[in-house]
Design a protein around this motif. Structure first.
Motif, PDB file in Angstrom:
ATOM      1  N   VAL A  21       0.844  -1.206   0.000  1.00  0.00           N
ATOM      2  CA  VAL A  21       0.000   0.000   0.000  1.00  0.00           C
ATOM      3  C   VAL A  21       0.878   1.255   0.000  1.00  0.00           C
ATOM      4  CG1 VAL A  21      -1.643   1.332   1.381  1.00  0.00           C
ATOM      5  CG2 VAL A  21      -1.999  -1.108   1.042  1.00  0.00           C
ATOM      6  N   ALA A  22       1.954   1.252   0.772  1.00  0.00           N
ATOM      7  CA  ALA A  22       2.848   2.412   0.829  1.00  0.00           C
ATOM      8  C   ALA A  22       3.502   2.658  -0.528  1.00  0.00           C
ATOM      9  CB  ALA A  22       3.906   2.210   1.908  1.00  0.00           C
ATOM     10  N   VAL A  23       3.984   1.622  -1.183  1.00  0.00           N
ATOM     11  CA  VAL A  23       4.607   1.775  -2.498  1.00  0.00           C
ATOM     12  C   VAL A  23       3.580   2.250  -3.521  1.00  0.00           C
ATOM     13  CG1 VAL A  23       5.657   0.490  -4.400  1.00  0.00           C
ATOM     14  CG2 VAL A  23       6.482   0.160  -2.068  1.00  0.00           C
ATOM     15  N   GLY A  24       2.381   1.713  -3.478  1.00  0.00           N
ATOM     16  CA  GLY A  24       1.323   2.137  -4.398  1.00  0.00           C
ATOM     17  C   GLY A  24       0.961   3.599  -4.222  1.00  0.00           C
ATOM     18  N   LEU A  25       0.837   4.056  -2.987  1.00  0.00           N
ATOM     19  CA  LEU A  25       0.513   5.464  -2.731  1.00  0.00           C
ATOM     20  C   LEU A  25       1.649   6.387  -3.177  1.00  0.00           C
ATOM     21  CD1 LEU A  25      -1.251   5.266   0.744  1.00  0.00           C
ATOM     22  CD2 LEU A  25      -2.286   5.805  -1.469  1.00  0.00           C
ATOM     23  N   MET A  26       2.898   5.976  -2.969  1.00  0.00           N
ATOM     24  CA  MET A  26       4.029   6.801  -3.411  1.00  0.00           C
ATOM     25  C   MET A  26       4.071   6.892  -4.934  1.00  0.00           C
ATOM     26  SD  MET A  26       7.047   5.827  -0.651  1.00  0.00           S
ATOM     27  CE  MET A  26       8.154   5.531  -1.945  1.00  0.00           C
ATOM     28  N   ALA A  27       3.833   5.791  -5.610  1.00  0.00           N
ATOM     29  CA  ALA A  27       3.828   5.807  -7.074  1.00  0.00           C
ATOM     30  C   ALA A  27       2.701   6.687  -7.598  1.00  0.00           C
ATOM     31  CB  ALA A  27       3.704   4.392  -7.614  1.00  0.00           C
ATOM     32  N   PHE A  28       1.527   6.624  -6.970  1.00  0.00           N
ATOM     33  CA  PHE A  28       0.398   7.455  -7.385  1.00  0.00           C
ATOM     34  C   PHE A  28       0.707   8.935  -7.182  1.00  0.00           C
ATOM     35  CE2 PHE A  28      -3.613   9.636  -6.433  1.00  0.00           C
ATOM     36  CZ  PHE A  28      -4.279   9.412  -7.626  1.00  0.00           C
ATOM     37  N   ALA A  29       1.346   9.283  -6.068  1.00  0.00           N
ATOM     38  CA  ALA A  29       1.664  10.687  -5.785  1.00  0.00           C
ATOM     39  C   ALA A  29       2.760  11.206  -6.714  1.00  0.00           C
ATOM     40  CB  ALA A  29       2.098  10.844  -4.334  1.00  0.00           C
ATOM     41  N   LEU A  30       3.726  10.384  -7.071  1.00  0.00           N
ATOM     42  CA  LEU A  30       4.842  10.844  -7.880  1.00  0.00           C
ATOM     43  C   LEU A  30       4.534  10.889  -9.369  1.00  0.00           C
ATOM     44  CD1 LEU A  30       7.839   9.107  -6.113  1.00  0.00           C
ATOM     45  CD2 LEU A  30       7.174  11.497  -6.011  1.00  0.00           C
ATOM     46  N   ARG A  31       3.516  10.206  -9.822  1.00  0.00           N
ATOM     47  CA  ARG A  31       3.238  10.185 -11.262  1.00  0.00           C
ATOM     48  C   ARG A  31       2.833  11.553 -11.786  1.00  0.00           C
ATOM     49  NH1 ARG A  31      -2.344   9.531 -12.981  1.00  0.00           N
ATOM     50  NH2 ARG A  31      -3.604   9.578 -11.111  1.00  0.00           N
ATOM     51  N   GLN A  32       2.328  12.425 -10.943  1.00  0.00           N
ATOM     52  CA  GLN A  32       1.947  13.766 -11.365  1.00  0.00           C
ATOM     53  C   GLN A  32       3.155  14.689 -11.453  1.00  0.00           C
ATOM     54  OE1 GLN A  32      -1.001  14.983  -8.566  1.00  0.00           O
ATOM     55  NE2 GLN A  32      -2.532  13.558  -9.335  1.00  0.00           N
ATOM     56  N   ASN A  33       4.280  14.301 -10.853  1.00  0.00           N
ATOM     57  CA  ASN A  33       5.469  15.151 -10.836  1.00  0.00           C
ATOM     58  C   ASN A  33       6.514  14.730 -11.858  1.00  0.00           C
ATOM     59  OD1 ASN A  33       4.443  16.694  -8.773  1.00  0.00           O
ATOM     60  ND2 ASN A  33       5.256  15.348  -7.203  1.00  0.00           N
ATOM     61  N   ILE A  34       6.213  13.780 -12.690  1.00  0.00           N
ATOM     62  CA  ILE A  34       7.175  13.321 -13.676  1.00  0.00           C
ATOM     63  C   ILE A  34       7.166  14.271 -14.865  1.00  0.00           C
ATOM     64  CG2 ILE A  34       7.711  11.482 -15.312  1.00  0.00           C
ATOM     65  CD1 ILE A  34       6.595   9.505 -13.315  1.00  0.00           C
ATOM     66  N   ASN A  35       8.350  14.777 -15.211  1.00  0.00           N
ATOM     67  CA  ASN A  35       8.509  15.628 -16.395  1.00  0.00           C
ATOM     68  C   ASN A  35       9.252  14.832 -17.446  1.00  0.00           C
ATOM     69  OD1 ASN A  35       7.247  18.006 -15.794  1.00  0.00           O
ATOM     70  ND2 ASN A  35       9.057  19.008 -14.998  1.00  0.00           N
ATOM     71  N   LEU A  36       8.587  14.481 -18.522  1.00  0.00           N
ATOM     72  CA  LEU A  36       9.226  13.753 -19.596  1.00  0.00           C
ATOM     73  C   LEU A  36       9.924  14.734 -20.519  1.00  0.00           C
ATOM     74  CD1 LEU A  36       6.369  11.224 -20.340  1.00  0.00           C
ATOM     75  CD2 LEU A  36       8.400  10.865 -18.962  1.00  0.00           C
ATOM     76  N   PHE A  37      11.081  14.350 -21.050  1.00  0.00           N
ATOM     77  CA  PHE A  37      11.877  15.227 -21.909  1.00  0.00           C
ATOM     78  C   PHE A  37      11.617  14.880 -23.376  1.00  0.00           C
ATOM     79  CE2 PHE A  37      15.583  16.367 -24.359  1.00  0.00           C
ATOM     80  CZ  PHE A  37      15.824  17.649 -23.934  1.00  0.00           C
ATOM     81  N   TYR A  38      11.387  15.919 -24.196  1.00  0.00           N
ATOM     82  CA  TYR A  38      11.152  15.742 -25.626  1.00  0.00           C
ATOM     83  C   TYR A  38      12.032  16.715 -26.409  1.00  0.00           C
ATOM     84  CZ  TYR A  38       6.900  13.181 -24.459  1.00  0.00           C
ATOM     85  OH  TYR A  38       6.015  12.259 -23.966  1.00  0.00           O
ATOM     86  N   PRO A  39      12.703  16.240 -27.457  1.00  0.00           N
ATOM     87  CA  PRO A  39      13.421  17.161 -28.345  1.00  0.00           C
ATOM     88  C   PRO A  39      12.429  17.841 -29.292  1.00  0.00           C
ATOM     89  CG  PRO A  39      13.755  14.901 -29.054  1.00  0.00           C
ATOM     90  CD  PRO A  39      12.963  14.844 -27.775  1.00  0.00           C
ATOM     91  N   PRO A  40      12.794  18.964 -29.903  1.00  0.00           N
ATOM     92  CA  PRO A  40      11.869  19.684 -30.788  1.00  0.00           C
ATOM     93  C   PRO A  40      11.302  18.837 -31.927  1.00  0.00           C
ATOM     94  CG  PRO A  40      13.696  21.099 -30.243  1.00  0.00           C
ATOM     95  CD  PRO A  40      14.024  19.745 -29.678  1.00  0.00           C
ATOM     96  N   SER A  41      12.079  17.926 -32.490  1.00  0.00           N
ATOM     97  CA  SER A  41      11.572  17.107 -33.595  1.00  0.00           C
ATOM     98  C   SER A  41      10.405  16.229 -33.153  1.00  0.00           C
ATOM     99  CB  SER A  41      12.693  16.252 -34.193  1.00  0.00           C
ATOM    100  OG  SER A  41      13.272  15.430 -33.208  1.00  0.00           O
ATOM    101  N   LYS A  42      10.430  15.735 -31.926  1.00  0.00           N
ATOM    102  CA  LYS A  42       9.308  14.921 -31.429  1.00  0.00           C
ATOM    103  C   LYS A  42       8.101  15.793 -31.094  1.00  0.00           C
ATOM    104  CE  LYS A  42      11.858  10.986 -30.085  1.00  0.00           C
ATOM    105  NZ  LYS A  42      11.458   9.654 -30.244  1.00  0.00           N
ATOM    106  N   LEU A  43       8.335  17.044 -30.689  1.00  0.00           N
ATOM    107  CA  LEU A  43       7.226  17.960 -30.435  1.00  0.00           C
ATOM    108  C   LEU A  43       6.497  18.267 -31.737  1.00  0.00           C
ATOM    109  CD1 LEU A  43       8.919  20.463 -27.961  1.00  0.00           C
ATOM    110  CD2 LEU A  43       7.301  18.660 -27.399  1.00  0.00           C
ATOM    111  N   ILE A  44       7.260  18.456 -32.818  1.00  0.00           N
ATOM    112  CA  ILE A  44       6.664  18.757 -34.125  1.00  0.00           C
ATOM    113  C   ILE A  44       5.863  17.569 -34.646  1.00  0.00           C
ATOM    114  CG2 ILE A  44       7.221  19.193 -36.548  1.00  0.00           C
ATOM    115  CD1 ILE A  44       9.552  20.886 -35.562  1.00  0.00           C
TER     116      ILE A  44
END
Length: 162
Positions: A21-44
């Protein structure tokens, strides 16, 4: 089953359930703070989600910086050599931010334009002792050459074939 064994089993099961339960709650809370990195070609290409906080990075295209005369709004383009993305930002830019240098922006894609909430200027990752830096500055003053930009060699001419 012996009562002592039963008690140990209950304790072990409680620990396993509590840890899950503790690991599940931590994963749920952290998923909103993940910043994925994209180069400009993938944005286009549309690979980045719209309306979700993401991070993008590339080199600032020379001649693309447009500053507002009335407020702190600025517009510029970043490139990875394969594509350019227009970035709009309102705020004070970092001191190291300039044309032809690497930058990382945090924000959201909205209608093909990256609306930045934060702009970070990347710096050279190589440490140079003070004595060596002074010697390099003297040598560049004598030869008339400037420092190596982190985006040297990248095609930022605007003549893209994509």
């Amino acid at each position: 089953m012996h009562p002592v064994r039963k008690q140990r089993l209950m304790i072990v099961l409680f620990i396993v359930v509590f840890a899950s339960v503790a690991v599940g709650l931590m994963a749920f809370a952290l998923r909103q703070n993940i910043n994925l990195f994209y180069p400009p070609s993938k944005l286009i290409d549309g690979e980045a989600p719209e309306g979700v906080n993401i991070r993008a990075g590339g080199c600032v295209v020379p001649g693309s910086i447009l500053r507002s005369k009335t407020d702190l709004a600025v517009s510029f383009a970043i490139t990875d050599g394969k594509g350019d993305v227009t970035v709009k930002y309102t705020g004070i830019l970092p001191d190291l931010f300039s044309e032809g240098e690497a930058a990382v922006v945090n924000g959201q894609m909205q209608g093909g334009i990256f609306m930045a909430e934060q702009v970070l200027a990347k710096h050279d990752e190589n440490y140079t002792p003070v004595e060596v830096a002074e010697a390099m500055a003297d040598a560049s003053a004598k030869t008339g050459t400037s420092h190596q930009a982190s985006c040297d060699g990248m095609d930022m001419s605007g003549n893209k074939n994509y």
